[in-house]
Design a protein around this motif. Structure first.
Motif, PDB file in Angstrom:
ATOM      1  N   PRO A  96       0.837  -1.214   0.000  1.00  0.00           N
ATOM      2  CA  PRO A  96       0.000   0.000   0.000  1.00  0.00           C
ATOM      3  C   PRO A  96       0.864   1.253   0.000  1.00  0.00           C
ATOM      4  CG  PRO A  96      -0.033  -1.038   2.163  1.00  0.00           C
ATOM      5  CD  PRO A  96       0.680  -1.986   1.259  1.00  0.00           C
ATOM      6  N   PHE A  97       0.425   2.264  -0.711  1.00  0.00           N
ATOM      7  CA  PHE A  97       1.165   3.525  -0.726  1.00  0.00           C
ATOM      8  C   PHE A  97       1.033   4.228   0.625  1.00  0.00           C
ATOM      9  CE2 PHE A  97       1.361   8.128  -1.634  1.00  0.00           C
ATOM     10  CZ  PHE A  97       2.658   8.193  -2.102  1.00  0.00           C
ATOM     11  N   LEU A  98      -0.178   4.283   1.145  1.00  0.00           N
ATOM     12  CA  LEU A  98      -0.429   4.800   2.493  1.00  0.00           C
ATOM     13  C   LEU A  98      -1.405   3.862   3.162  1.00  0.00           C
ATOM     14  CD1 LEU A  98      -0.867   8.651   1.905  1.00  0.00           C
ATOM     15  CD2 LEU A  98       1.078   7.517   2.982  1.00  0.00           C
ATOM     16  N   LEU A  99      -1.176   3.580   4.441  1.00  0.00           N
ATOM     17  CA  LEU A  99      -2.073   2.687   5.169  1.00  0.00           C
ATOM     18  C   LEU A  99      -3.481   3.250   5.173  1.00  0.00           C
ATOM     19  CD1 LEU A  99       0.165   1.641   8.209  1.00  0.00           C
ATOM     20  CD2 LEU A  99      -0.447   0.275   6.198  1.00  0.00           C
ATOM     21  N   MET A 156      -5.371   3.548   2.560  1.00  0.00           N
ATOM     22  CA  MET A 156      -5.731   4.062   1.246  1.00  0.00           C
ATOM     23  C   MET A 156      -5.708   2.918   0.241  1.00  0.00           C
ATOM     24  SD  MET A 156      -6.143   7.129   2.241  1.00  0.00           S
ATOM     25  CE  MET A 156      -6.381   8.042   0.726  1.00  0.00           C
ATOM     26  N   THR A 157      -6.439   3.089  -0.852  1.00  0.00           N
ATOM     27  CA  THR A 157      -6.581   1.989  -1.817  1.00  0.00           C
ATOM     28  C   THR A 157      -5.396   1.865  -2.763  1.00  0.00           C
ATOM     29  OG1 THR A 157      -7.794   3.434  -3.327  1.00  0.00           O
ATOM     30  CG2 THR A 157      -9.092   2.131  -1.765  1.00  0.00           C
ATOM     31  N   GLY A 158      -4.727   2.968  -3.064  1.00  0.00           N
ATOM     32  CA  GLY A 158      -3.636   2.930  -4.026  1.00  0.00           C
ATOM     33  C   GLY A 158      -2.450   2.118  -3.523  1.00  0.00           C
ATOM     34  N   ARG A 159      -1.824   1.366  -4.443  1.00  0.00           N
ATOM     35  CA  ARG A 159      -0.655   0.569  -4.094  1.00  0.00           C
ATOM     36  C   ARG A 159       0.543   1.018  -4.919  1.00  0.00           C
ATOM     37  NH1 ARG A 159      -1.861  -3.693  -0.820  1.00  0.00           N
ATOM     38  NH2 ARG A 159      -4.094  -4.027  -0.488  1.00  0.00           N
ATOM     39  N   LYS A 160       1.724   0.778  -4.366  1.00  0.00           N
ATOM     40  CA  LYS A 160       2.944   1.296  -4.957  1.00  0.00           C
ATOM     41  C   LYS A 160       3.248   0.659  -6.317  1.00  0.00           C
ATOM     42  CE  LYS A 160       5.397   2.621  -0.722  1.00  0.00           C
ATOM     43  NZ  LYS A 160       6.625   2.423   0.077  1.00  0.00           N
ATOM     44  N   VAL A 161       3.798   1.479  -7.184  1.00  0.00           N
ATOM     45  CA  VAL A 161       4.374   0.998  -8.443  1.00  0.00           C
ATOM     46  C   VAL A 161       5.886   1.127  -8.306  1.00  0.00           C
ATOM     47  CG1 VAL A 161       4.592   1.413 -10.921  1.00  0.00           C
ATOM     48  CG2 VAL A 161       2.364   1.593  -9.818  1.00  0.00           C
ATOM     49  N   TRP A 166       1.237  12.710  -1.784  1.00  0.00           N
ATOM     50  CA  TRP A 166       0.677  12.258  -3.047  1.00  0.00           C
ATOM     51  C   TRP A 166       1.370  12.877  -4.255  1.00  0.00           C
ATOM     52  CZ3 TRP A 166      -2.246   8.166  -3.176  1.00  0.00           C
ATOM     53  CH2 TRP A 166      -3.013   7.825  -2.051  1.00  0.00           C
ATOM     54  N   ARG A 167       1.827  14.126  -4.110  1.00  0.00           N
ATOM     55  CA  ARG A 167       2.402  14.835  -5.250  1.00  0.00           C
ATOM     56  C   ARG A 167       3.565  14.053  -5.867  1.00  0.00           C
ATOM     57  NH1 ARG A 167       4.101  20.635  -3.781  1.00  0.00           N
ATOM     58  NH2 ARG A 167       1.828  20.871  -3.726  1.00  0.00           N
ATOM     59  N   ASN A 168       3.504  13.906  -7.196  1.00  0.00           N
ATOM     60  CA  ASN A 168       4.547  13.233  -7.994  1.00  0.00           C
ATOM     61  C   ASN A 168       4.637  11.727  -7.759  1.00  0.00           C
ATOM     62  OD1 ASN A 168       5.266  15.681  -9.152  1.00  0.00           O
ATOM     63  ND2 ASN A 168       6.867  16.084  -7.634  1.00  0.00           N
ATOM     64  N   SER A 169       3.751  11.178  -6.945  1.00  0.00           N
ATOM     65  CA  SER A 169       3.793   9.739  -6.713  1.00  0.00           C
ATOM     66  C   SER A 169       3.073   8.997  -7.836  1.00  0.00           C
ATOM     67  CB  SER A 169       3.151   9.384  -5.365  1.00  0.00           C
ATOM     68  OG  SER A 169       1.756   9.667  -5.380  1.00  0.00           O
ATOM     69  N   VAL A 170       3.376   7.707  -7.960  1.00  0.00           N
ATOM     70  CA  VAL A 170       2.756   6.849  -8.966  1.00  0.00           C
ATOM     71  C   VAL A 170       2.267   5.590  -8.271  1.00  0.00           C
ATOM     72  CG1 VAL A 170       3.075   5.573 -11.115  1.00  0.00           C
ATOM     73  CG2 VAL A 170       4.279   7.731 -10.772  1.00  0.00           C
ATOM     74  N   THR A 171       0.996   5.289  -8.453  1.00  0.00           N
ATOM     75  CA  THR A 171       0.406   4.101  -7.843  1.00  0.00           C
ATOM     76  C   THR A 171      -0.398   3.352  -8.904  1.00  0.00           C
ATOM     77  OG1 THR A 171      -1.542   5.370  -7.142  1.00  0.00           O
ATOM     78  CG2 THR A 171       0.262   5.181  -5.553  1.00  0.00           C
TER      79      THR A 171
END
Length: 509
Positions: free
Chosen positions: A288-291, A293-298, A340-345
């Motif tokens: 997970p990108f943030l605990l 949250m739904t988005g996951r790391k790329v 979130w800025r500039n992140s990719v999920t």
């Protein structure tokens, strides 16, 4: 003015890539990205008999585009642009507009000296249309419009109106749907792209319909590509970080970390892998990108065994490309505040405001040379070469579809001409502007061509693009200058890369 004389109807596209549309209240006008798909974005052209330098534009509701005297906001200089039906249109100067060329675009000047202006910024200015004089350099582009000619079916209710309209020729709807955006290099977002109309704007001024340049399926953008860049809706590129693990966004698309090598997954015609400059694959992880949250790391990874986490399915979406994981999520470029800025999920966009975050422009950096089936002896030689080299293979074989650097000179025999009975050679071409400049952010287009005559090639390109008088050029490897092709094309159906110049260009003589 010549373009309006030869078009039944036009669409006007602002600097914000939005179209001038007539609201269904039959009074207001505004900008909308959906103007290309609706009749409200189409304006009938009416010539003025008493003044050959001006035109009138009529909405789908049979009302004229009008520079009114009504202020848009009290205390501000801009005035409303409306749809009206004057009692005596022949004597009402508010509905007359003078087209003025500005490069490859057009400004529409009202009777009082103001210009049709597409406003940006925050509400109430956002999407509004006024007429005003640009007082600052920052708003100069706000009064400049791309003109796209459209063809109007004769069976529509407005058919009786066309008898009054000059109809010397018509321009197909396809001119506005053309996605040279492929993109924006070969930009896929055009609709090529945010990129812009992806193609040089002189294309939108052409006289005849585009008849045979098809919409390109998403997979076609990758199939002939060695490497690509991916540009997000935030005008930032997908970047492989130096830690060889993270993936982010950055505005610098010229760095090697923005280039991704394309691999076509074996036994699949719809799935690709993308490899970073560090030799690692773009991976949809389960972290997970943030605990909460739904988005996951790329990430960038190099798994011992290539699995579905490194596989992506390109899907065309309104001129852009979405990259879908095997489990239904999409590569997403996040905006907003840190972190979130500039992140990719990878995620599924659940809100309308983030729908575009999963859309990417595809910029083709390197083209894969066409190859014929390799003879058994050459195949053995290729396998031996691949096994002895420590660098990634640059040739497509039955075992691998990985592409990286340029082909070794000693391997020229493996890049052979198409077999006999093929459809001819591949001709890749860039479309330059009248000054000979090529936007390298847009992908090369390509056609299959039989023959060796330059004149035949020029006629074929003219037929494809619907433009007469094109010049086919090659670029000198020594000084980069363009030179027109005069002699016959190289033999053996060798793949070629050329540059096409418009009729008005004086770059070459």
């Amino acid at each position: 003015m010549e373009f309006f004389k030869k078009s039944q109807a036009v669409r006007l596209k602002s600097h914000l890539d939005k179209y001038l549309i007539a609201d269904d209240d039959q009074i207001s006008t505004r900008q909308s990205r959906r103007g290309a798909a609706t009749k409200s974005g189409r304006w009938l052209v009416e010539l003025v008999e008493t003044n050959p330098h001006v035109i009138r534009l009529k909405s789908c509701y049979n009302r004229y585009l009008t520079a009114s005297h009504e202020p848009f906001l009290l205390g501000m200089t801009g005035h409303k642009v409306l749809q009206t039906m004057p009692e005596n249109p022949g004597k009402d100067l508010r509905i007359e507009w003078q087209p003025i060329r500005d490069g490859f675009q057009v400004k529409l000047k009202a009777f009082g000296g103001t210009f049709l202006r597409a406003n940006g910024g925050t509400p109430p200015w956002r999407n509004s249309v006024t007429h005003d004089s640009p007082h600052t350099a920052a708003t100069h582009d706000w009064v400049v419009w791309d003109v796209e000619g459209v063809e109007v079916p004769e069976d529509e209710a407005a058919a009786d109106y066309f008898s009054m309209v000059s109809s010397l020729s018509s321009v197909s709807d396809e001119i506005s749907g053309l996605e040279f955006g492929f993109g924006s290099p070969v930009s896929a977002r055009s609709s090529l792209p945010r990129s812009a109309s992806p193609s040089p704007r002189w294309l939108s001024m052409k006289k005849s319909p585009l008849i045979s340049v098809p919409r390109t399926p998403a997979m076609d953008l990758f199939r002939n590509a060695k490497s690509v860049r991916l540009k997000s809706v935030h005008d930032k590129f997908l970047i492989a970080e130096e830690n060889e693990e993270s993936v982010t966004q950055d505005r610098n698309g010229s760095s090697k970390s923005a280039k991704w090598i394309v691999e076509i997954v074996e036994n699949s015609d719809t799935i690709i892998r993308l490899k970073s400059c560090y030799g690692k694959y773009l991976t949809s992880s389960n972290r997970p990108f943030l605990l909460g949250m739904t988005g996951r790391k790329v990430l960038q990874t190099l798994p011992k065994r290539l699995d579905s986490s490194v596989e992506w399915e390109p899907i065309r979406e309104n001129g852009a490309v979405k990259l879908k994981t095997r489990y239904g999520q999409f590569l997403r470029a996040n905006g907003g505040l840190p972190p979130w800025r500039n992140s990719v999920t990878h995620d599924i966009p659940n809100r309308t405001v983030t729908q575009d975050w999963v859309c990417w422009e595809v910029h083709v950096v390197e083209i894969l040379e066409a190859q014929s089936p390799t003879p058994p002896l050459a195949a053995a030689k290729e396998d031996s070469f691949a096994s002895e080299s420590s660098s990634p293979s640059t040739s497509r074989s039955s075992k691998s579809a990985s592409f990286s650097g340029p082909e070794p000179e000693s391997n020229d025999s493996l890049v052979s001409s198409p077999p006999k009975g093929s459809n001819g050679r591949l001709i890749y071409f860039h479309i330059a502007d009248e000054h000979g400049d090529v936007d390298e952010g847009f992908e090369e287009l390509s056609i299959t061509f039989k023959g060796n005559e330059v004149k035949e090639l020029a006629r074929r390109l003219e037929a494809e693009l619907g433009i007469d008088g094109l010049t086919v050029c090659t670029r000198s490897p020594l000084n980069g200058k363009l030179y027109p092709l005069r002699l016959q094309l190289p033999p053996n159906n060798t793949t070629m890369h050329v540059v096409v110049l418009p009729p008005a260009s004086k770059v070459v003589s």
